[in-house]
Motif scaffolding. Structure first.
Motif, PDB file in Angstrom:
ATOM      1  N   ALA A 222       0.832  -1.208   0.000  1.00  0.00           N
ATOM      2  CA  ALA A 222       0.000   0.000   0.000  1.00  0.00           C
ATOM      3  C   ALA A 222       0.864   1.256   0.000  1.00  0.00           C
ATOM      4  O   ALA A 222       0.555   2.240  -0.694  1.00  0.00           O
ATOM      5  CB  ALA A 222      -0.924  -0.010   1.214  1.00  0.00           C
ATOM      6  N   THR A 223       1.940   1.230   0.762  1.00  0.00           N
ATOM      7  CA  THR A 223       2.844   2.384   0.804  1.00  0.00           C
ATOM      8  C   THR A 223       3.440   2.664  -0.564  1.00  0.00           C
ATOM      9  O   THR A 223       3.534   3.821  -0.999  1.00  0.00           O
ATOM     10  CB  THR A 223       3.967   2.136   1.827  1.00  0.00           C
ATOM     11  OG1 THR A 223       3.389   1.896   3.119  1.00  0.00           O
ATOM     12  CG2 THR A 223       4.904   3.330   1.907  1.00  0.00           C
ATOM     13  N   GLU A 224       3.825   1.614  -1.260  1.00  0.00           N
ATOM     14  CA  GLU A 224       4.428   1.777  -2.583  1.00  0.00           C
ATOM     15  C   GLU A 224       3.414   2.306  -3.594  1.00  0.00           C
ATOM     16  O   GLU A 224       3.719   3.215  -4.381  1.00  0.00           O
ATOM     17  CB  GLU A 224       4.988   0.432  -3.056  1.00  0.00           C
ATOM     18  CG  GLU A 224       5.616   0.453  -4.444  1.00  0.00           C
ATOM     19  CD  GLU A 224       6.848   1.338  -4.515  1.00  0.00           C
ATOM     20  OE1 GLU A 224       7.171   1.796  -5.631  1.00  0.00           O
ATOM     21  OE2 GLU A 224       7.482   1.578  -3.467  1.00  0.00           O
ATOM     22  N   VAL A 225       2.213   1.775  -3.578  1.00  0.00           N
ATOM     23  CA  VAL A 225       1.202   2.173  -4.559  1.00  0.00           C
ATOM     24  C   VAL A 225       0.687   3.585  -4.294  1.00  0.00           C
ATOM     25  O   VAL A 225       0.422   4.359  -5.228  1.00  0.00           O
ATOM     26  CB  VAL A 225       0.030   1.166  -4.559  1.00  0.00           C
ATOM     27  CG1 VAL A 225      -1.118   1.661  -5.441  1.00  0.00           C
ATOM     28  CG2 VAL A 225       0.506  -0.202  -5.036  1.00  0.00           C
ATOM     29  N   GLN A 242      -8.726   0.421  -9.318  1.00  0.00           N
ATOM     30  CA  GLN A 242      -7.364   0.200  -9.807  1.00  0.00           C
ATOM     31  C   GLN A 242      -6.354   0.208  -8.668  1.00  0.00           C
ATOM     32  O   GLN A 242      -5.442  -0.632  -8.630  1.00  0.00           O
ATOM     33  CB  GLN A 242      -7.007   1.272 -10.840  1.00  0.00           C
ATOM     34  CG  GLN A 242      -7.769   1.154 -12.154  1.00  0.00           C
ATOM     35  CD  GLN A 242      -7.489   2.309 -13.093  1.00  0.00           C
ATOM     36  OE1 GLN A 242      -6.893   3.324 -12.698  1.00  0.00           O
ATOM     37  NE2 GLN A 242      -7.912   2.179 -14.348  1.00  0.00           N
ATOM     38  N   ILE A 243      -6.513   1.133  -7.728  1.00  0.00           N
ATOM     39  CA  ILE A 243      -5.583   1.223  -6.599  1.00  0.00           C
ATOM     40  C   ILE A 243      -5.639  -0.048  -5.757  1.00  0.00           C
ATOM     41  O   ILE A 243      -4.602  -0.622  -5.377  1.00  0.00           O
ATOM     42  CB  ILE A 243      -5.904   2.456  -5.732  1.00  0.00           C
ATOM     43  CG1 ILE A 243      -5.595   3.748  -6.492  1.00  0.00           C
ATOM     44  CG2 ILE A 243      -5.123   2.409  -4.423  1.00  0.00           C
ATOM     45  CD1 ILE A 243      -4.132   3.946  -6.801  1.00  0.00           C
ATOM     46  N   ILE A 244      -6.847  -0.507  -5.454  1.00  0.00           N
ATOM     47  CA  ILE A 244      -6.994  -1.719  -4.634  1.00  0.00           C
ATOM     48  C   ILE A 244      -6.359  -2.919  -5.332  1.00  0.00           C
ATOM     49  O   ILE A 244      -5.619  -3.699  -4.715  1.00  0.00           O
ATOM     50  CB  ILE A 244      -8.482  -1.994  -4.338  1.00  0.00           C
ATOM     51  CG1 ILE A 244      -9.069  -0.877  -3.476  1.00  0.00           C
ATOM     52  CG2 ILE A 244      -8.643  -3.337  -3.627  1.00  0.00           C
ATOM     53  CD1 ILE A 244     -10.574  -0.993  -3.271  1.00  0.00           C
ATOM     54  N   MET A 245      -6.627  -3.087  -6.623  1.00  0.00           N
ATOM     55  CA  MET A 245      -6.081  -4.225  -7.353  1.00  0.00           C
ATOM     56  C   MET A 245      -4.560  -4.132  -7.471  1.00  0.00           C
ATOM     57  O   MET A 245      -3.868  -5.160  -7.420  1.00  0.00           O
ATOM     58  CB  MET A 245      -6.714  -4.321  -8.742  1.00  0.00           C
ATOM     59  CG  MET A 245      -8.187  -4.721  -8.736  1.00  0.00           C
ATOM     60  SD  MET A 245      -8.547  -6.234  -7.794  1.00  0.00           S
ATOM     61  CE  MET A 245      -7.455  -7.418  -8.576  1.00  0.00           C
ATOM     62  N   GLN A 246      -4.028  -2.930  -7.608  1.00  0.00           N
ATOM     63  CA  GLN A 246      -2.569  -2.777  -7.662  1.00  0.00           C
ATOM     64  C   GLN A 246      -1.926  -3.225  -6.354  1.00  0.00           C
ATOM     65  O   GLN A 246      -0.889  -3.899  -6.355  1.00  0.00           O
ATOM     66  CB  GLN A 246      -2.206  -1.320  -7.959  1.00  0.00           C
ATOM     67  CG  GLN A 246      -2.455  -0.894  -9.393  1.00  0.00           C
ATOM     68  CD  GLN A 246      -2.179   0.587  -9.608  1.00  0.00           C
ATOM     69  OE1 GLN A 246      -1.550   1.239  -8.774  1.00  0.00           O
ATOM     70  NE2 GLN A 246      -2.661   1.120 -10.724  1.00  0.00           N
ATOM     71  N   LYS A 316     -11.139 -10.045  -7.577  1.00  0.00           N
ATOM     72  CA  LYS A 316     -11.707  -9.043  -8.488  1.00  0.00           C
ATOM     73  C   LYS A 316     -13.212  -8.906  -8.278  1.00  0.00           C
ATOM     74  O   LYS A 316     -13.753  -7.788  -8.303  1.00  0.00           O
ATOM     75  CB  LYS A 316     -11.419  -9.434  -9.939  1.00  0.00           C
ATOM     76  CG  LYS A 316      -9.958  -9.284 -10.336  1.00  0.00           C
ATOM     77  CD  LYS A 316      -9.734  -9.710 -11.782  1.00  0.00           C
ATOM     78  CE  LYS A 316      -8.261  -9.586 -12.160  1.00  0.00           C
ATOM     79  NZ  LYS A 316      -8.007 -10.047 -13.559  1.00  0.00           N
ATOM     80  N   ALA A 317     -13.890 -10.029  -8.062  1.00  0.00           N
ATOM     81  CA  ALA A 317     -15.338  -9.981  -7.843  1.00  0.00           C
ATOM     82  C   ALA A 317     -15.669  -9.215  -6.567  1.00  0.00           C
ATOM     83  O   ALA A 317     -16.626  -8.418  -6.534  1.00  0.00           O
ATOM     84  CB  ALA A 317     -15.903 -11.401  -7.777  1.00  0.00           C
TER      85      ALA A 317
END
Length: 388
Positions: A222-225, A242-246, A316-317
């Motif tokens: 999370a810190t990196e994204v 997108q943020i969550i999936m990353q 993803k779902a």
């Protein structure tokens, strides 16, 4: 006169003999063919009768085997449903409640929000740099708690279903072997009840042992994204998704392949040594218990490419359903229209507990269970009767 009568009698006999011989010569072929046909017919009748008896015996044998198969399936289904009911009504609810408490405890954000609220009411208590540090900390931990909850509810529900299906598969094999050797069902070598309970109790491993590692690695991701994201940055449904999936993708790809399995179950090299010995020698070591076998099989399933694919689809779902959650869409501004990150963080904190609701009320668990790929995976897992 007597001699004449005798000669006449002899002459008559000779005449009859030659007449019969002529008759035999004329009809010998017909007689032989007729005799052959009658003999062949009798032989074929006996052959057919023997074949008919063999078919009747075979049909009785097949009928008996079908009855045994139906009996096996019925007993297997009853036991599997009992295990499934235990998982749905006891194992999963208990594990989910315990996990929810642990996440709320380990990722408690109240101390950060309280300090920010005090700083807002008393402007001189916090410097600008301190406020920025607190907001940045709140940003990272809010997303960390959300993605940890998403990952935990998804993997825990899938993990428990893996356990249930492996137990059901072992039951089928043991029952089939027992009936195949003409033993009663009670004499079949079923998984010991203590081993079953010990195996299912491993559902708490994530909350008891794996959670700290999960939080640490997820926080790093999370810190990196989020390092370039500012509080004023605009977030809508697409950006949040997108943020969550990353973050989830970065966590899943950290370190060695399938490192995340260690968050769900204990790493025990001894089990792999036993498994290798079992596969090479076709016999288990003396201290290789049924529990050991269950754990080895579970790790093999969790480390498979098929399970990884199911995990990705399920995550993803859940994420897709989460960003449409009413908590994100209600209020003065909705996520569909977009909002600054500073306004989004409180909503994330409010929504996180719903991810870990009890299973009977948890829409995300129901979404996971309704994914077609998930159903197909567990159908194939349960149907895989290989004992190798």
């Amino acid at each position: 006169f007597s001699i004449l009568l005798l000669l006449q009698l002899i002459a008559n006999r000779l005449l009859h003999f030659f007449q019969y011989r002529d008759l035999w010569r004329r009809h010998k072929r017909k007689v032989l063919v007729t005799a052959g046909v009658l003999g062949s017919g009798y032989f074929l009748y006996k052959l057919y009768d023997a074949h008919r008896h063999r078919l009747a015996d075979l049909e009785r044998q097949l009928a008996s085997e079908r009855e045994n198969d139906e009996f096996i399936k019925a007993q297997m289904q009853v036991h599997f449903e009992n295990i499934q009911r235990i998982a749905d009504t006891t194992t999963l609810p208990h594990a989910m409640h315990y996990l929810s408490c642990r996440i709320a405890e380990d990722l408690d954000l109240s101390h950060l929000t309280n300090r920010l609220m005090r700083g807002k009411g008393q402007p001189n208590t916090l410097s600008s740099s301190e406020k920025l540090q607190l907001w940045d900390r709140l940003k990272i931990l809010s997303f960390t708690r959300m993605v940890v909850s998403i990952w935990a509810v998804t993997l825990l529900s899938l993990y428990i279903r893996v356990q249930v299906n492996i137990l059901g598969r072992h039951l089928y094999i043991a029952t089939a072997r027992g009936l195949g050797s003409s033993n009663l069902l009670e004499d079949a070598e079923l998984i010991d009840r203590d081993d079953q309970q010990k195996f299912l109790a491993n559902a708490d491993f994530l909350a008891n042992h794996g959670l700290s590692t999960l939080i640490s690695h997820m926080q790093t991701a999370a810190t990196e994204v989020l390092k370039a994201k500012q509080l004023r940055d605009f977030f809508d449904t697409t950006v949040l998704q997108q943020i969550i999936m990353q973050i989830l993708d970065m966590f899943m790809s950290m370190g060695s392949p399938h490192h995340w399995v260690d968050c769900l179950m204990p790493e025990d090299p001894r089990l792999y040594k036993f498994a290798m010995a079992s596969s090479s020698d076709k016999t288990n070591p003396p201290d290789f218990t049924q529990f050991n076998q269950l754990m080895v099989e579970t790790r093999e399933v969790l480390s498979s490419a098929e399970f990884t694919s199911v995990v990705e689809i399920s995550l993803k779902a859940v994420v897709n359903a989460l960003v449409e959650e009413k908590g994100f869409q209600s209020g003065g501004s909705s996520l569909t229209l977009g909002m600054p990150l500073a306004r989004l963080l409180p909503r994330i904190s409010q929504i996180c507990p719903s991810l870990l609701d009890e299973p009977s009320k948890n829409q995300f668990i129901q979404i996971i269970q309704s994914v077609p790929e998930v159903g197909l995976f567990f159908t194939l897992l349960y149907a895989n009767m290989s004992t190798s």
